[in-house]
Enzyme design. Structure first.
Site, PDB file in Angstrom:
ATOM      1  N   CYS A  55       9.390   6.859 -27.595  1.00  0.00           N
ATOM      2  CA  CYS A  55      10.755   7.172 -27.175  1.00  0.00           C
ATOM      3  C   CYS A  55      11.026   6.590 -25.792  1.00  0.00           C
ATOM      4  O   CYS A  55      10.105   6.265 -25.041  1.00  0.00           O
ATOM      5  CB  CYS A  55      10.971   8.683 -27.122  1.00  0.00           C
ATOM      6  SG  CYS A  55      10.571   9.565 -28.643  1.00  0.00           S
ATOM      7  N   GLY A  56      12.286   6.482 -25.477  1.00  0.00           N
ATOM      8  CA  GLY A  56      12.706   6.088 -24.143  1.00  0.00           C
ATOM      9  C   GLY A  56      13.547   7.192 -23.538  1.00  0.00           C
ATOM     10  O   GLY A  56      14.477   7.692 -24.175  1.00  0.00           O
ATOM     11  N   ARG A  69      12.619   1.025 -27.567  1.00  0.00           N
ATOM     12  CA  ARG A  69      11.688   2.149 -27.559  1.00  0.00           C
ATOM     13  C   ARG A  69      11.969   3.144 -28.683  1.00  0.00           C
ATOM     14  O   ARG A  69      11.273   4.154 -28.811  1.00  0.00           O
ATOM     15  CB  ARG A  69      11.728   2.867 -26.209  1.00  0.00           C
ATOM     16  CG  ARG A  69      11.390   1.985 -25.021  1.00  0.00           C
ATOM     17  CD  ARG A  69      11.243   2.793 -23.748  1.00  0.00           C
ATOM     18  NE  ARG A  69      10.036   3.609 -23.786  1.00  0.00           N
ATOM     19  CZ  ARG A  69       8.842   3.226 -23.331  1.00  0.00           C
ATOM     20  NH1 ARG A  69       8.703   2.021 -22.820  1.00  0.00           N
ATOM     21  NH2 ARG A  69       7.808   4.026 -23.390  1.00  0.00           N
ATOM     22  N   ASN A  96       9.338  12.504 -24.602  1.00  0.00           N
ATOM     23  CA  ASN A  96       8.713  11.292 -25.122  1.00  0.00           C
ATOM     24  C   ASN A  96       7.259  11.614 -25.398  1.00  0.00           C
ATOM     25  O   ASN A  96       6.484  11.846 -24.474  1.00  0.00           O
ATOM     26  CB  ASN A  96       8.821  10.150 -24.101  1.00  0.00           C
ATOM     27  CG  ASN A  96       8.045   8.914 -24.553  1.00  0.00           C
ATOM     28  OD1 ASN A  96       7.737   8.762 -25.733  1.00  0.00           O
ATOM     29  ND2 ASN A  96       7.736   8.032 -23.613  1.00  0.00           N
TER      30      ASN A  96
END
Length: 436
Positions: free
Chosen positions: A1-2, A31, A232
């Site tokens: 994840c971003g 991402r 994340n």
């Protein structure tokens, strides 16, 4: 994840904060994940302060009086696709609020541009509305948030047997924060929600998130940020954490709930994602009177044993972790967590340290945290502080005072608030090892 956040240290709401967050989010597309249609994102979202100017403008057009900002809660609600089911859900929501003594001020359809959503996202998209409620019986800001939290729990309980129960979801219900999210790609979130293009949408901070789905399939409610956190990573201890939360449900009490603890249960949801359950636990601690930083230290402790710096300079921090280690098991796994309650914004990295997080502060009074640098155009000459989060580290921004605290400053403040060392000395009993 971003993930990342933008925060204005002067606490002045502005559209520029939202615009910068959307710019950074758009740079995080690589991402995240997409569905087989290559257009429906695993999820993207933004948490901000409530854009009261925007909502007051809508209210005036609807013939409503301006909202009393300190006593108005705003819910961002996903409702069933079917029209009849949606009306049933709205009626059930209104009944709980009314029974609790809150005044329902109205529903606002959230404007959107469906053309930018992918095929899978369109097929599963809920009806998206905002509900405004007035809380007259409470004056303290934290009590107002607790009342809204109780209402949301009561709504979940009242509707759990309905055929459409899984289609009713509160992205947020608060007098301080609001969340816009969906099964979208990061670069189209601001195009999908037309509110995010409106210059009346002003906030002193914004947390953004682009999801890469790992443990659960993409769904609209599982996009992030959640109600408190943007995560994340994965929580690899999730089953144990849920079991322990369930085992303690009957005994958890706090005077702030005024004897209403039963209405808060259950605390976890096995059908939800690991991130959603961590968010539930963090929200419970926060609404029970903990600060965001304290809740994060309890849930995601650093590797404090034999820590050379803590042992010598900050023994009170070790006392804090020792005190809580028997009351809350670590939610462990790769985890970069961004969090906000509308007054504090922060980020922390778990003790594994396997997710990137960079931060920087500028001379014009802004703080940025992001999974990577370069997501926002920046004049390097304005950067007065920068760094990265290492394993177990944290940074917080107090929006009300403009104070930025890095790691040990945060933890020292939290650990010094109570005599944890004294409590340990008075209450700890050693048990002799037994041969098995």
């Amino acid at each position: 994840c971003g993930v990342g956040f933008v925060a204005n240290l002067s606490n002045e709401p502005s559209f520029n904060v939202v615009r910068d967050a959307l710019t950074a989010l758009g740079c995080m597309e690589h991402r995240g994940g997409c569905g087989a249609d290559n257009d429906s994102g695993d999820g993207a979202g933004l948490m901000s302060g409530i854009p009261w100017d925007l909502f007051d403008d809508w209210a005036s057009k609807e013939g409503l009086v301006p909202f009393e900002r300190t006593h108005t809660g705003v819910g961002m609600v996903f409702l069933p696709q079917n029209e009849n089911s949606m009306e049933e859900a709205k009626a059930a929501v209104e009944k709980v609020f009314t029974d609790e003594g809150l005044e329902v001020l109205g529903w606002r359809p959230v404007p959107f541009n469906l053309s930018v959503a992918g095929r899978n996202a369109k097929e599963t998209m809920p009806n998206i509305l905002q509900i405004f409620v007035r809380i007259a019986k409470e004056d303290d800001a934290d009590d107002i948030e607790r009342e809204l939290y109780i209402c949301r729990k009561l709504i979940e309980r009242a509707t759990k047997s309905a055929s459409w129960a899984d289609e009713l979801y509160f992205c947020s219900l608060s007098s301080r924060t609001i969340i816009y999210k969906g099964m979208l790609r990061s670069e189209v979130l601001g195009q999908f929600y037309l509110d995010l293009q409106n210059e009346l949408y002003k906030s002193p901070f914004a947390i953004y998130h682009r999801r890469f789905s790992t443990n659960t399939s993409p769904r609209w409610p599982l996009a992030q940020p959640m109600r408190l956190l943007g995560h994340n990573g994965e929580i690899n201890t999730i089953q144990g954490n849920l079991n322990w939360m369930r085992s303690r449900e009957a005994t958890i009490q706090s005077p702030v709930w005024r004897g209403r603890e039963n209405e808060l249960r259950p605390f976890g949801d096995p059908k939800a994602s690991d991130s959603a359950n961590l968010d539930n636990a963090a929200e419970l601690l926060l609404r029970s009177g903990r600060s965001p930083a304290e809740a994060m230290m309890m849930l995601v402790p650093e590797a404090y044993k034999n820590h050379p710096t803590l042992s010598v300079k900050y023994p009170e921090v070790i006392d804090f972790y020792e005190y809580y280690k028997g009351q809350m098991e670590a939610w462990d796994g790769p985890a970069l967590l961004l969090f906000s309650d509308g007054r504090t914004v922060g980020a922390c990295l778990d003790r594994n340290g396997l997710r990137p997080a960079r931060y920087w502060k500028t001379s014009d009074g802004f703080v940025y945290v992001a999974s990577e640098v370069g997501v926002i155009p920046m004049d390097e000459s304005k950067v007065v502080m920068k760094g990265r989060l290492g394993p177990g580290m944290m940074i917080t921004v107090d929006l009300e005072t403009g104070q930025v605290l890095e790691n040990t400053e945060v933890k020292k403040n939290v650990a010094s608030a109570k005599p944890y060392g004294t409590w340990l000395q008075e209450s700890t009993r050693s048990i002799k090892p037994v041969n098995f």
